[in-house]
Design a protein around this motif. Structure first.
Motif, short mmCIF file in Angstrom:
data_model
loop_
_atom_site.label_atom_id
_atom_site.label_comp_id
_atom_site.label_asym_id
_atom_site.label_seq_id
_atom_site.Cartn_x
_atom_site.Cartn_y
_atom_site.Cartn_z
N THR A 323 0.72 -1.07 0.06
CA THR A 323 0.34 -0.09 -0.06
C THR A 323 0.91 1.08 -0.01
O THR A 323 1.58 1.61 1.00
N VAL A 324 0.84 1.93 -1.03
CA VAL A 324 1.69 3.28 -1.20
C VAL A 324 1.26 4.32 -0.56
O VAL A 324 -0.04 4.65 -1.18
N ALA A 325 1.72 5.18 0.21
CA ALA A 325 1.27 6.15 0.69
C ALA A 325 2.33 7.58 0.37
O ALA A 325 3.32 7.28 0.30
N THR A 326 1.91 8.65 0.04
CA THR A 326 2.66 9.90 -0.05
C THR A 326 3.06 10.59 1.19
O THR A 326 2.37 9.90 2.29
N ALA A 327 4.10 11.35 1.12
CA ALA A 327 4.47 11.85 2.58
C ALA A 327 3.11 12.73 3.05
O ALA A 327 2.96 12.74 4.35
N GLN A 328 2.40 13.26 2.21
CA GLN A 328 1.43 14.10 2.61
C GLN A 328 0.20 13.30 3.17
O GLN A 328 -0.35 13.68 4.31
N ASP A 329 -0.01 12.12 2.66
CA ASP A 329 -1.08 11.19 3.24
C ASP A 329 -0.76 10.06 3.92
O ASP A 329 -1.42 9.19 4.20
N PHE A 330 0.69 9.85 4.53
CA PHE A 330 1.09 9.01 5.20
C PHE A 330 0.37 8.54 6.43
O PHE A 330 -0.13 7.38 7.00
N ARG A 331 0.07 9.64 7.34
CA ARG A 331 -0.48 9.43 8.60
C ARG A 331 -1.96 9.00 8.26
O ARG A 331 -2.31 8.03 8.97
N SER A 332 -2.62 9.66 7.38
CA SER A 332 -4.03 9.18 7.30
C SER A 332 -4.09 7.83 6.67
O SER A 332 -4.96 6.96 7.16
N ARG A 333 -3.20 7.44 5.83
CA ARG A 333 -3.21 5.87 5.35
C ARG A 333 -2.77 4.91 6.54
O ARG A 333 -3.35 3.77 6.52
N LEU A 334 -1.93 5.44 7.44
CA LEU A 334 -1.66 4.70 8.57
C LEU A 334 -2.95 4.45 9.52
O LEU A 334 -3.19 3.41 9.90
N LEU A 335 -3.47 5.56 9.81
CA LEU A 335 -4.71 5.31 10.51
C LEU A 335 -5.90 4.49 9.99
O LEU A 335 -6.61 3.94 10.48
N GLU A 336 -5.95 4.62 8.52
CA GLU A 336 -7.17 3.81 7.99
C GLU A 336 -6.36 2.10 7.99
O GLU A 336 -7.40 1.29 8.59
N CYS A 337 -5.04 1.99 8.00
CA CYS A 337 -4.58 0.71 8.29
C CYS A 337 -5.03 0.12 9.66
O CYS A 337 -5.16 -0.86 9.93
N LEU A 338 -4.72 0.93 10.66
CA LEU A 338 -4.93 0.57 12.19
C LEU A 338 -6.39 0.23 12.34
O LEU A 338 -6.54 -0.35 13.13
N GLY A 339 -7.30 1.01 11.81
CA GLY A 339 -8.76 1.05 11.79
C GLY A 339 -9.02 -0.30 11.27
O GLY A 339 -10.31 -0.93 11.71
N ASP A 340 -8.51 -0.87 10.25
CA ASP A 340 -8.84 -2.23 9.65
C ASP A 340 -7.55 -3.02 9.07
O ASP A 340 -7.25 -3.03 8.19
N PRO A 341 -6.87 -3.60 10.13
CA PRO A 341 -5.74 -4.31 9.97
C PRO A 341 -6.07 -5.44 9.06
O PRO A 341 -4.80 -6.01 8.36
N ARG A 342 -7.14 -5.80 8.60
CA ARG A 342 -7.29 -6.86 7.70
C ARG A 342 -6.71 -6.56 6.27
O ARG A 342 -6.21 -7.49 5.59
N ARG A 343 -6.68 -5.47 5.93
CA ARG A 343 -6.18 -5.05 4.80
C ARG A 343 -4.61 -5.10 4.58
O ARG A 343 -4.19 -4.82 3.44
N THR A 344 -4.12 -5.17 5.77
CA THR A 344 -2.35 -5.54 5.75
C THR A 344 -2.09 -7.15 5.60
O THR A 344 -0.95 -7.44 5.58
N ARG A 345 -3.19 -7.88 5.40
CA ARG A 345 -3.03 -9.35 5.10
C ARG A 345 -3.48 -9.58 3.82
O ARG A 345 -4.68 -9.78 3.50
N ALA A 346 -2.82 -10.24 3.17
CA ALA A 346 -2.97 -10.57 1.59
C ALA A 346 -4.06 -11.71 1.53
O ALA A 346 -4.22 -12.84 2.39
N LEU A 347 -4.65 -11.64 0.56
CA LEU A 347 -5.71 -12.85 0.67
C LEU A 347 -5.29 -13.90 -0.42
O LEU A 347 -5.87 -14.87 -0.22
#
Length: 371
Positions: A323-347
């Motif tokens: 999951t690629v994040a820019t420097a500007q949206d890095f924190r928001s993408r991190l919060l999204e992953c923390l809110g739904d860790p399932r997206r960090t596990r490959a299907l």
């Protein structure tokens, strides 16, 4: 039968059965200069390639035959091809010493051809003085090698940017996706000693993998992590950077973030550590090839990475692997992953790019050079 065997039989009387047998048995010797401490990533890479190349060699009943030997255990004799996995830190205490080590190695082995696989290439972000000194050393090697291997397109461009290296013969062979050993129990303290009881790792909100040293984005991650988050560095401080750990811990304390460092994790315990992390992150902006990133992917994880030419290259090579994040949206993408860790596990299963594929790619390079 290879080209040399065919050439030897032109003209004259028909060859005897013994002559044919010797021709068919001809192999070219590839010596691997696996040098450095056993836990160093480049040393482990060189050893993994040697083992995998021997497996590919054993399975190859036809075509150009190669026999792979470790330089340290090889019997005296001239190598047909010398393969050198190189990073300056493991070849010498200084840049000059590292280059001299390779020069002496070439003088001693006198191979017909030699291939250098450059790791940890100089980058301008290191600073003008350090880049200039390292670039000169790497350029000396690249310009004199018969073939240069880089582990990414981004690194290949970096090699061509070295002084006098615009026209070097370069091939790109990505780092392997190494399967992680079966899960074990027990963790290591920062000093490398087992923690009491050998308990399995407790969950961590965010995890980073690999040696800890400046420039890998730890500060960026600590600053982006929510208060109360547990950030775990899976690995140990790189040599000379133990004080850096204290700086990170103090930064995390001031931010209200819990920062842990596991120390060295043995192979049998690594899978459990990787599994215990909710959100794997690789926040290093100036990376040019990353074995730790590939370890996450091979373990079935989808790490959050910071946008860079290399990370974009990985995203294109293996769609959905990061999951690629820019420097500007890095924190928001991190919060999204923390809110739904399932997206960090490959299907699905990881991409098919293990040691056998990597060794086969190298074998093609070696065989072409020796043909």
């Amino acid at each position: 039968m290879d080209a040399r065997s065919e050439e030897s039989q032109r003209g004259g009387a028909p060859p005897s059965g013994d002559q044919v047998g010797r021709a068919q048995m001809h192999v070219d010797v590839v010596r691997h200069a696996v040098i450095g401490p056993p836990h160093h990533g480049v040393t482990r890479y060189g050893r993994g390639l040697l083992v995998a190349a021997r497996t590919v060699e054993a399975a190859d009943a036809a075509g150009h035959r190669l026999r792979h030997v470790d330089l340290e255990t090889a019997s005296p004799g001239r190598a047909d091809l010398l393969h050198v996995p190189f990073t300056d830190r493991i070849f010498g205490a200084t840049l000059d010493a590292a280059v001299d080590s390779v020069r002496h190695l070439l003088d001693r082995e006198a191979p017909r051809s030699w291939v250098v696989n450059l790791h940890d290439l100089p980058q301008r972000e290191e600073g003008a003085d350090r880049y200039s000194r390292r670039a000169a050393a790497y350029a000396w090697l690249a310009a004199r090698a018969d073939v240069v291997v880089a582990n990414s397109q981004h690194e290949a461009r970096g090699v061509h940017d070295l002084p006098g290296c615009a026209d070097v013969n370069i091939r790109v062979i990505p780092l392997p996706l190494e399967p992680v050993a079966a899960p074990g129990t027990g963790r290591r303290a920062p000093d490398g000693e087992p923690l009491r009881g050998g308990d399995p790792p407790t969950p961590a909100d965010i995890g980073l993998l690999g040696f800890v040293y400046p420039g890998k984005g730890y500060e960026r991650l600590i600053d982006a992590a929510p208060v109360g988050t547990c950030v775990r560095a899976i690995g140990q401080a790189a040599e000379g950077h133990h004080d850096y750990l204290h700086d990170l811990m103090e930064r995390a304390r001031q931010r209200g973030v819990d920062f842990e460092v596991t120390g060295y994790v043995p192979e049998g315990m690594l899978a459990a550590e990787l599994h215990a992390v909710n959100v794997p992150v690789c926040p290093h902006r100036h990376v040019s090839a990353s074995g730790s990133l590939n370890t996450w992917i091979a373990h079935g994880r989808v790490p959050l990475v910071l946008e860079s030419p290399y990370m974009i290259e990985i995203a294109h090579r293996w769609p959905g692997a990061v999951t690629v994040a820019t420097a500007q949206d890095f924190r928001s993408r991190l919060l999204e992953c923390l809110g739904d860790p399932r997206r960090t596990r490959a299907l699905g299963a990881p991409p098919s790019w293990g040691w056998s594929e990597v060794a086969a790619a190298y074998s093609r390079v070696w065989a072409e050079e020796l043909s």
